[in-house]
Scaffold this motif. Structure first.
Motif, PDB file in Angstrom:
ATOM      1  N   ILE A   1       1.050  -1.250   0.101  1.00  0.00           N
ATOM      2  CA  ILE A   1      -0.191  -0.134   0.112  1.00  0.00           C
ATOM      3  C   ILE A   1       0.956   1.143   0.057  1.00  0.00           C
ATOM      4  O   ILE A   1       2.179   1.171   0.198  1.00  0.00           O
ATOM      5  CB  ILE A   1      -0.983   0.158   1.038  1.00  0.00           C
ATOM      6  N   GLU A   2       0.306   2.330  -0.326  1.00  0.00           N
ATOM      7  CA  GLU A   2       0.972   3.584  -0.301  1.00  0.00           C
ATOM      8  C   GLU A   2       0.371   4.507   0.686  1.00  0.00           C
ATOM      9  O   GLU A   2      -0.683   4.990   0.619  1.00  0.00           O
ATOM     10  CB  GLU A   2       0.915   4.343  -1.709  1.00  0.00           C
ATOM     11  N   VAL A   3       1.253   4.953   1.444  1.00  0.00           N
ATOM     12  CA  VAL A   3       0.656   5.938   2.717  1.00  0.00           C
ATOM     13  C   VAL A   3       1.616   6.903   2.739  1.00  0.00           C
ATOM     14  O   VAL A   3       2.856   6.772   3.426  1.00  0.00           O
ATOM     15  CB  VAL A   3       0.566   5.262   3.929  1.00  0.00           C
ATOM     16  N   THR A   4       1.540   8.318   2.279  1.00  0.00           N
ATOM     17  CA  THR A   4       2.609   9.447   2.450  1.00  0.00           C
ATOM     18  C   THR A   4       2.569  10.415   3.443  1.00  0.00           C
ATOM     19  O   THR A   4       3.377  11.199   3.558  1.00  0.00           O
ATOM     20  CB  THR A   4       2.422   9.975   0.891  1.00  0.00           C
ATOM     21  N   GLY A   5       1.415  10.094   4.018  1.00  0.00           N
ATOM     22  CA  GLY A   5       1.136  11.391   5.106  1.00  0.00           C
ATOM     23  C   GLY A   5       1.573  11.139   6.378  1.00  0.00           C
ATOM     24  O   GLY A   5       2.130   9.753   6.365  1.00  0.00           O
ATOM     25  N   PRO A   6       1.346  11.577   7.403  1.00  0.00           N
ATOM     26  CA  PRO A   6       1.899  11.433   8.786  1.00  0.00           C
ATOM     27  C   PRO A   6       1.141  10.144   9.316  1.00  0.00           C
ATOM     28  O   PRO A   6      -0.119   9.744   9.066  1.00  0.00           O
ATOM     29  CB  PRO A   6       1.239  12.472   9.532  1.00  0.00           C
ATOM     30  N   VAL A   7       1.840   9.429  10.193  1.00  0.00           N
ATOM     31  CA  VAL A   7       1.514   8.127  10.853  1.00  0.00           C
ATOM     32  C   VAL A   7       1.676   8.166  12.145  1.00  0.00           C
ATOM     33  O   VAL A   7       2.296   9.348  12.758  1.00  0.00           O
ATOM     34  CB  VAL A   7       2.125   6.955  10.189  1.00  0.00           C
ATOM     35  N   GLN A   8       1.431   7.307  13.047  1.00  0.00           N
ATOM     36  CA  GLN A   8       1.548   7.199  14.382  1.00  0.00           C
ATOM     37  C   GLN A   8       2.783   7.157  14.728  1.00  0.00           C
ATOM     38  O   GLN A   8       3.660   6.649  14.060  1.00  0.00           O
ATOM     39  CB  GLN A   8       0.593   5.871  15.073  1.00  0.00           C
ATOM     40  N   SER A   9       3.191   7.642  16.034  1.00  0.00           N
ATOM     41  CA  SER A   9       4.578   7.577  16.245  1.00  0.00           C
ATOM     42  C   SER A   9       4.671   7.253  17.855  1.00  0.00           C
ATOM     43  O   SER A   9       4.155   8.032  18.547  1.00  0.00           O
ATOM     44  CB  SER A   9       5.435   8.904  16.019  1.00  0.00           C
ATOM     45  N   PRO A  10       5.415   6.288  18.291  1.00  0.00           N
ATOM     46  CA  PRO A  10       6.111   5.142  17.194  1.00  0.00           C
ATOM     47  C   PRO A  10       5.131   4.343  16.619  1.00  0.00           C
ATOM     48  O   PRO A  10       3.875   3.993  17.114  1.00  0.00           O
ATOM     49  CB  PRO A  10       7.121   4.328  18.183  1.00  0.00           C
ATOM     50  N   MET A  11       5.346   3.734  15.359  1.00  0.00           N
ATOM     51  CA  MET A  11       4.320   2.920  14.518  1.00  0.00           C
ATOM     52  C   MET A  11       4.548   1.535  15.092  1.00  0.00           C
ATOM     53  O   MET A  11       3.820   0.593  14.785  1.00  0.00           O
ATOM     54  CB  MET A  11       4.749   3.077  13.289  1.00  0.00           C
ATOM     55  N   GLY A  12       5.767   1.030  15.856  1.00  0.00           N
ATOM     56  CA  GLY A  12       5.727  -0.248  16.259  1.00  0.00           C
ATOM     57  C   GLY A  12       4.557  -0.886  17.003  1.00  0.00           C
ATOM     58  O   GLY A  12       4.421  -2.145  16.399  1.00  0.00           O
ATOM     59  N   PRO A  13       4.010  -0.542  17.713  1.00  0.00           N
ATOM     60  CA  PRO A  13       2.729  -1.088  18.201  1.00  0.00           C
ATOM     61  C   PRO A  13       1.706  -1.490  17.135  1.00  0.00           C
ATOM     62  O   PRO A  13       0.966  -2.585  17.133  1.00  0.00           O
ATOM     63  CB  PRO A  13       2.071  -0.062  19.213  1.00  0.00           C
ATOM     64  N   ALA A  14       1.402  -0.542  16.135  1.00  0.00           N
ATOM     65  CA  ALA A  14       0.422  -0.703  15.068  1.00  0.00           C
ATOM     66  C   ALA A  14       0.915  -1.607  14.089  1.00  0.00           C
ATOM     67  O   ALA A  14       0.078  -2.489  13.672  1.00  0.00           O
ATOM     68  CB  ALA A  14       0.415   0.675  14.308  1.00  0.00           C
ATOM     69  N   ILE A  15       2.153  -1.807  13.878  1.00  0.00           N
ATOM     70  CA  ILE A  15       2.733  -2.751  13.060  1.00  0.00           C
ATOM     71  C   ILE A  15       2.797  -4.229  13.745  1.00  0.00           C
ATOM     72  O   ILE A  15       2.238  -5.109  13.149  1.00  0.00           O
ATOM     73  CB  ILE A  15       4.362  -2.552  12.751  1.00  0.00           C
ATOM     74  N   ASP A  16       2.884  -4.157  15.191  1.00  0.00           N
ATOM     75  CA  ASP A  16       2.590  -5.669  15.905  1.00  0.00           C
ATOM     76  C   ASP A  16       1.332  -6.049  15.658  1.00  0.00           C
ATOM     77  O   ASP A  16       1.001  -7.051  15.475  1.00  0.00           O
ATOM     78  CB  ASP A  16       3.362  -5.136  17.367  1.00  0.00           C
ATOM     79  N   ALA A  17       0.346  -5.068  15.889  1.00  0.00           N
ATOM     80  CA  ALA A  17      -0.869  -5.488  15.741  1.00  0.00           C
ATOM     81  C   ALA A  17      -1.422  -5.778  14.648  1.00  0.00           C
ATOM     82  O   ALA A  17      -2.211  -6.721  14.351  1.00  0.00           O
ATOM     83  CB  ALA A  17      -1.773  -4.146  16.692  1.00  0.00           C
ATOM     84  N   GLY A  18      -0.962  -5.196  13.542  1.00  0.00           N
ATOM     85  CA  GLY A  18      -1.172  -5.420  12.108  1.00  0.00           C
ATOM     86  C   GLY A  18      -0.871  -6.888  11.609  1.00  0.00           C
ATOM     87  O   GLY A  18      -1.552  -7.472  11.032  1.00  0.00           O
ATOM     88  N   LEU A  19       0.355  -7.009  12.022  1.00  0.00           N
ATOM     89  CA  LEU A  19       0.902  -8.488  11.927  1.00  0.00           C
ATOM     90  C   LEU A  19      -0.194  -9.500  12.413  1.00  0.00           C
ATOM     91  O   LEU A  19      -0.351 -10.622  11.832  1.00  0.00           O
ATOM     92  CB  LEU A  19       2.391  -8.904  12.367  1.00  0.00           C
ATOM     93  N   ARG A  20      -0.397  -9.402  13.839  1.00  0.00           N
ATOM     94  CA  ARG A  20      -1.208 -10.291  14.475  1.00  0.00           C
ATOM     95  C   ARG A  20      -2.864 -10.256  13.719  1.00  0.00           C
ATOM     96  O   ARG A  20      -3.170 -11.564  13.472  1.00  0.00           O
ATOM     97  CB  ARG A  20      -1.370  -9.974  15.805  1.00  0.00           C
ATOM     98  N   ALA A  21      -3.327  -9.194  13.362  1.00  0.00           N
ATOM     99  CA  ALA A  21      -4.586  -9.057  12.599  1.00  0.00           C
ATOM    100  C   ALA A  21      -4.459  -9.985  11.271  1.00  0.00           C
ATOM    101  O   ALA A  21      -5.458 -10.587  10.903  1.00  0.00           O
ATOM    102  CB  ALA A  21      -5.015  -7.525  12.403  1.00  0.00           C
ATOM    103  N   ARG A  22      -3.416  -9.636  10.596  1.00  0.00           N
ATOM    104  CA  ARG A  22      -3.507 -10.248   9.085  1.00  0.00           C
ATOM    105  C   ARG A  22      -3.325 -11.745   9.397  1.00  0.00           C
ATOM    106  O   ARG A  22      -3.707 -12.324   8.493  1.00  0.00           O
ATOM    107  CB  ARG A  22      -2.184  -9.400   8.427  1.00  0.00           C
ATOM    108  N   THR A  23      -2.226 -12.153  10.334  1.00  0.00           N
ATOM    109  CA  THR A  23      -2.160 -13.338  10.458  1.00  0.00           C
ATOM    110  C   THR A  23      -3.411 -14.246  10.715  1.00  0.00           C
ATOM    111  O   THR A  23      -3.611 -15.297  10.428  1.00  0.00           O
ATOM    112  CB  THR A  23      -1.087 -13.873  11.513  1.00  0.00           C
TER     113      THR A  23
END
Length: 502
Positions: free
Chosen positions: A371-393
């Protein structure tokens, strides 16, 4: 540069002296004020210079010496760091002395996150020296390293690998959640400085020299982080190869090679987090180009493109990265070399982004999302990445029936926007927007807006869709076919959650 001798000279005492001098993140902000402190983070020295010129405090002295690269007096430095005075710093190779004046041989500055306070040694930048960088330059804390640190999930792991450690920034972050840390680099100078940073911060890293995975043999890891030398540099005569940025392969070959090897280097369920550039040839879509890197690897892949540049923009950026500026001798030759290289290989643009990879724990079809996301994102993004991995799995393992049987809840940061013509009875546009994470926004129809509104964990997805189909007088299967792909996206990005994801 630092060698084995200073490491035995009580680096913990230097750390205590830096704390006593208030040479910390908070201490520097208090000394400079927020405006000058933020300017210094952007490598703009003048505001901090002006703020410290008439300030004889220990923190101001250390800011001028180590963060601004300006000379200070020997007596002034001795007062700033009693117990680790000028003579001791000189013996450690950290400063040079000319008469009564002292200059920093290295950049030294505090760095940290919400839970840690560290100090990082690196080479002096071209802003501090006024000269182009040598090819063995070791970078300090920069935008790429902080981006990678922000996006890395911080789940507890037994074994972690920092591939291409540089001065050791990622390894510092790994100390908070990894039991054993291996850090590698092709640069002997980088590893020497990383060893100093490990000692200065009381860390224990297994430092090894070599390219990509060669230093780790057949070892596997639970987490691999890498800010690899991903810059796409022409392989042409007269173009310098910087150790910190150039991997020595044509185009984006270094990252492709790294990804292809990941299935053999990750433990089941293991994650790799890395930054990358990718070339997009004329007439191609970046998703097809990068997606092909993962074919037949068996890896789950989540790639977020954060920026794109045309060949001229990319050439301008990296021609000047080593300290050359437009108009300087040699700049135009480098600029032209980049343009020729891109033209000869038919490259239309270069993308930059964050790559998250997972080796599935169970035998199943791997999931892939680009996907393409060029705007601001959460900081830090690590918790969202972790949750996203678990959700997609969870989505990949649960399948369509598992999703229909799930009980979903709207995340607390989700809002709904409705837009319509003045006086219109119904909205013409409905947007479901995420406040955190990637800050995704989904344009939905009336049926999907109704579904999200009833996601409170009581009804299953199937039950809610059946009720909405009955209300709208449409066939159940027709509504389900249209709704499930959108629901999957909302779950994947965390707008809808289920406790079964964990």
């Amino acid at each position: 540069m630092p060698n084995t001798a200073p490491l035995a000279d009580d680096p913990a005492a230097l750390r205590r002296a830096l704390i006593a001098a208030r040479f910390t993140l908070d201490g520097i902000t208090e000394c400079l004020g927020p405006v000058a402190a933020q300017a210094l983070h952007r490598e703009q020295r003048l505001p901090a210079d002006l703020a410290t010129r008439d300030d004889a405090s220990p923190v101001a002295t250390l800011v001028r010496l180590f963060a601004l690269g300006l000379p200070v007096g020997v007596r002034q430095l001795d007062r700033a760091l009693p117990g680790w005075d000028t003579a001791r710093l000189r013996a450690a190779g950290m400063v040079s002395v000319d008469g009564s004046r002292v200059r920093a041989a290295y950049d030294l500055r505090p760095y940290g996150d919400d839970d840690h306070q560290w100090w990082v040694v690196s080479d002096l930048s071209e802003v501090m020296t006024g000269e182009p960088l040598p090819v063995d330059h070791v970078l300090g804390i920069g935008g790429a390293s902080t981006t990678l640190a922000s996006w890395t999930p911080r789940r507890r792991v037994a074994r972690a690998l920092d591939l291409g450690t540089g001065c050791g920034v990622q390894a510092l972050h790994l100390t908070g959640h990894a039991e054993h840390i291996v850090a590698t680099d092709t640069s002997a100078r980088a590893l020497e400085i990383a060893s100093w940073n490990a000692a200065l911060n009381g860390c224990d890293w297994d430092l090894r020299r070599g390219s990509l995975f060669r230093p780790v043999g057949g070892e596997t890891f639970d987490l691999i982080v890498s800010n690899p030398p991903f810059v796409i540099t022409p392989r042409a005569e007269g173009v310098p190869t910087y150790e910190y940025r150039d991997g020595g392969k044509v185009g984006d070959g270094i990252v492709r090679s790294l990804i292809r090897e990941l299935p053999n280097r990750l433990n089941p369920g293991g994650v790799a987090q890395l930054l990358a550039n990718w070339e997009v040839p004329e007439g191609k879509d970046w998703r097809d180009v990068v997606g092909a890197w993962f074919d037949r690897t068996g890896l789950d892949a989540w790639v977020v493109q954060r920026d794109t540049q045309d060949p001229a923009e990319y050439a301008e950026l990296w021609s000047g990265d080593g300290g050359l500026r437009s108009g300087a001798e040699g700049f135009e030759q480098l600029y032209a070399a980049w343009l020729r290289d891109f033209e000869q290989r038919g490259i239309a643009e270069v993308g930059f982004g964050v790559v998250t990879v997972q080796l599935p724990e169970r035998r199943r079809r791997p999931w892939r999302e680009l996907i393409e996301v060029t705007g601001p994102v959460q900081s830090p993004m690590g918790p969202a990445i972790d949750a996203g991995l678990r959700a997609r799995t969870w989505l990949a393992e649960a399948g369509e029936q598992g999703l229909l049987d799930s009980h979903l809840t709207v995340a607390a940061d989700v809002t709904e926007e409705r837009h319509g013509r003045p006086g219109a009875e119904d909205p013409s546009v409905i947007v479901i927007r995420q406040g955190g994470g990637l800050r995704r926004a989904f344009k939905v129809d009336t049926a999907m807006a109704a579904f999200v509104s009833v996601c409170d964990g009581e009804l299953s997805t199937g039950q809610a869709l059946a009720a909405i189909a009955s209300l709208l007088e449409v066939p159940d299967d027709e509504l389900v076919r249209g709704a499930l792909p959108v629901i999957r996206d909302l779950v994947a990005d965390g707008l809808l959650t289920t406790n079964k994801e964990n």
